[in-house]
Write an enzyme that holds these catalytic residues in place. Structure first.
Site, PDB file in Angstrom:
ATOM      1  CG  ASP A 180      -1.939   1.197   0.788  1.00 26.85           C
ATOM      2  OD1 ASP A 180      -2.580   0.691   0.006  1.00 26.85           O
ATOM      3  OD2 ASP A 180      -2.662   1.002   2.151  1.00 26.85           O
ATOM      4  CD  GLU A 294      -6.349   1.512  -4.676  1.00 32.42           C
ATOM      5  OE1 GLU A 294      -7.153   0.164  -4.682  1.00 32.42           O
ATOM      6  OE2 GLU A 294      -6.223   2.034  -3.338  1.00 32.42           O
TER       7      GLU A 294
END
Ligand SMILES: [Zn+2]
Length: 516
Positions: A180, A294
């Site tokens: 992330d 992402e």
């Protein structure tokens, strides 16, 4: 045990029960949900007084399996067995025998990311997913580089903890692993090597935060100064291609007029170039293997307008980037660990347009970052995204661990909370929070029975939420970890309580999205 018997073993609760009795003689507890069988062996997770261990009962001939794992040779019910510690080598070997434990790209459908700072939460997450129903695809291993360094965990440890947790829970439905908020190519290399499959690129440092308040002259100058070579473009060709562009997205009409184009390019142009760089690196590192990219601009100051969203994705696509999800900065405030702060009607209007764009220009998922505890907007988000959503939560599993600690070790919780109060002003710097120490209840006058209520207090919750790194790495003068060891042992000794806390909390996050 022969191969057929081993194959049947996982399904036969009677066998599992008998084996549980057998290992119980040594003070071990077999976790029934973990029992599985493959061609090579029967497998289960054991809880022992010194922590969890993997039990392996190889199918003869045993030599191959014994050589793959490190551990202690023993006998269970007269058959040769191995009691193996939860090491990186054993995690890798376990994944070879259980392909469903290997992280993989997510389906283009509702998914949820569960950050787990302690590495003990996956069984509780699996329980919440089962209780919520539907078919939400999970990401159990999810941690940003910032959080890995604050908790002194390696990318491999994050992946391996999710491996052990999903094995323990018997989670065979597949999972992704999300590295992330990556900021550099080195981050990507390290996380790819550890087996991550989802890479969240955060180009926040390249977003021009001043674009929304610049004068027209300043915007012109900033436009001229964009990295045109990196964008493989020129001002005139970008203008010819995009100025005045109109997008009809599922009933939503988005116009990129000249002014909006210049502002979007100034605000996000460098970020687009950076994501394209990172994507090239990622594609090279993962050569041939699938992955989910992402793009997240959620941690920036001003909301992403629909015109800016259109600009970002058209430019990313022109530069050859392929992505699975995008996290715009939505309107309102997404603070850590608390509900949405803002006008839910404004959020409704905002995500409706972003979701329509994501369908029309993708389809790709919208990603809801800092997604924990946003109970007032889940229904809205689920309604507009129609299954194309990724909900990302991070620190809330740590908060549920602390809730469990209020129940099993109030004294530990008190000292931890006192310590968090002293660390908050320093630790809050890189997080979106607005709590104050003055606003948080002083635990001194509180009864033990009232401590769990602190987990519902806005101020105490945020203070506990952002101080996890200080808490988990605090050391006494003699080098001993002040809290982390006791915290882990208390949770390991009370798995049912921790899992129940997690299930109860996360089912409320997942249900609004289940079945869409
Ligand atoms: Zn985020």
């Amino acid at each position: 045990m022969d191969a057929t018997a081993a194959a049947d073993w996982g399904e036969h609760s009677e066998r599992v029960r008998r084996l549980g009795q057998e290992v119980g003689r040594n003070g071990h507890v077999l976790v029934p949900a973990s029992a599985s069988a493959t061609d090579a062996a029967a497998w289960a997770m054991l809880r022992t007084p010194s922590g969890c261990r993997l039990l392996v009962l190889p199918v003869p001939p045993h030599a191959g399996v014994f050589a793959e794992f490190e551990g202690e040779r023993t006998e269970v019910g007269g058959a040769p067995a191995l009691i193996a510690p939860l090491t990186a080598r054993n995690a890798a070997a376990l994944r070879r025998h259980h392909p469903w434990l290997v992280p993989r790209p997510l389906p283009a459908a509702t998914s949820a990311g569960f950050g787990d700072r302690l590495g003990l939460a996956t069984p509780g997450h699996a329980r919440a997913l089962r209780a919520a129903g539907g078919s939400i695809a999970p990401v159990f291993a999810q941690q940003s580089i910032r959080e890995m360094s604050r908790t002194a965990r390696s990318p491999q440890a994050v992946v391996d903890d999710a491996t052990w947790g999903s094995f323990e829970a018997g989670w065979t439905a597949g999972q992704g692993a999300d590295a992330d908020h990556l900021k550099t190519a080195d981050d990507i290399t390290a996380c790819a090597a550890a087996g991550f499959t989802m890479f969240t690129i955060d180009p926040g440092e390249y977003v021009n935060r001043d674009a929304d308040v610049m004068t027209p002259e300043e915007l012109r100058a900033a436009w001229d100064a964009l990295p045109w070579a990196k964008l493989d473009d020129t001002p005139s060709s970008m203008r010819a291609r995009l100025a005045g562009l109109e997008v009809d997205a599922d009933g939503e009409h988005v116009v990129l007029d000249e002014g909006a184009l210049v502002k979007a390019a100034v605000k996000y142009g460098r970020a687009v170039a950076h994501v394209a760089d990172m994507h090239r690196h990622l594609a090279a590192v993962k050569s041939g293997q699938g992955f989910d990219l992402e793009v997240s601009v959620d941690e920036t100051d001003t909301p992403t307008t629909p015109a800016e969203h259109v600009f970002i994705v058209l430019e990313l696509r022109r530069l050859g980037v392929r992505w699975a999800s995008l996290a715009p900065r939505f309107v309102g405030r997404f603070e850590k660990g608390v509900d949405y702060l803002g006008d839910t009607a404004a959020f409704d209007a905002d995500i409706r347009v972003h979701a329509a764009i994501a369908r029309a220009l993708g389809p790709y998922k919208l990603s809801l970052h800092s997604g924990s505890d946003k109970f007032s907007i889940y229904d809205i988000a689920a309604r507009h995204t129609k299954g194309l959503i990724h909900v990302k939560t991070a620190g809330t599993s740590y908060l549920e661990a602390l809730r469990a600690i209020t129940l099993v070790s109030p004294a530990l919780f008190r000292s931890l909370y006192e310590f968090s109060r002293t660390q908050y002003e320093r630790d809050r710097a890189s997080y979106h929070v607005s709590a104050s120490v003055a606003g948080a209840p002083d635990p001194a006058g509180m009864a033990d029975a009232d401590l769990p209520a602190l987990l519902e207090d806005f101020h105490a919750r945020q203070i506990l939420h952002v101080t996890f790194g200080s808490v988990l790495t605090a050391r006494a003068g003699d080098g001993r970890l002040v809290f982390a060891g006791d915290l882990r042992s208390a949770l390991l000794a009370n798995p049912e309580i921790y899992e129940t806390c997690l299930e109860r909390h996360f089912v409320r996050h997942l249900r609004p999205f289940a079945g869409r």
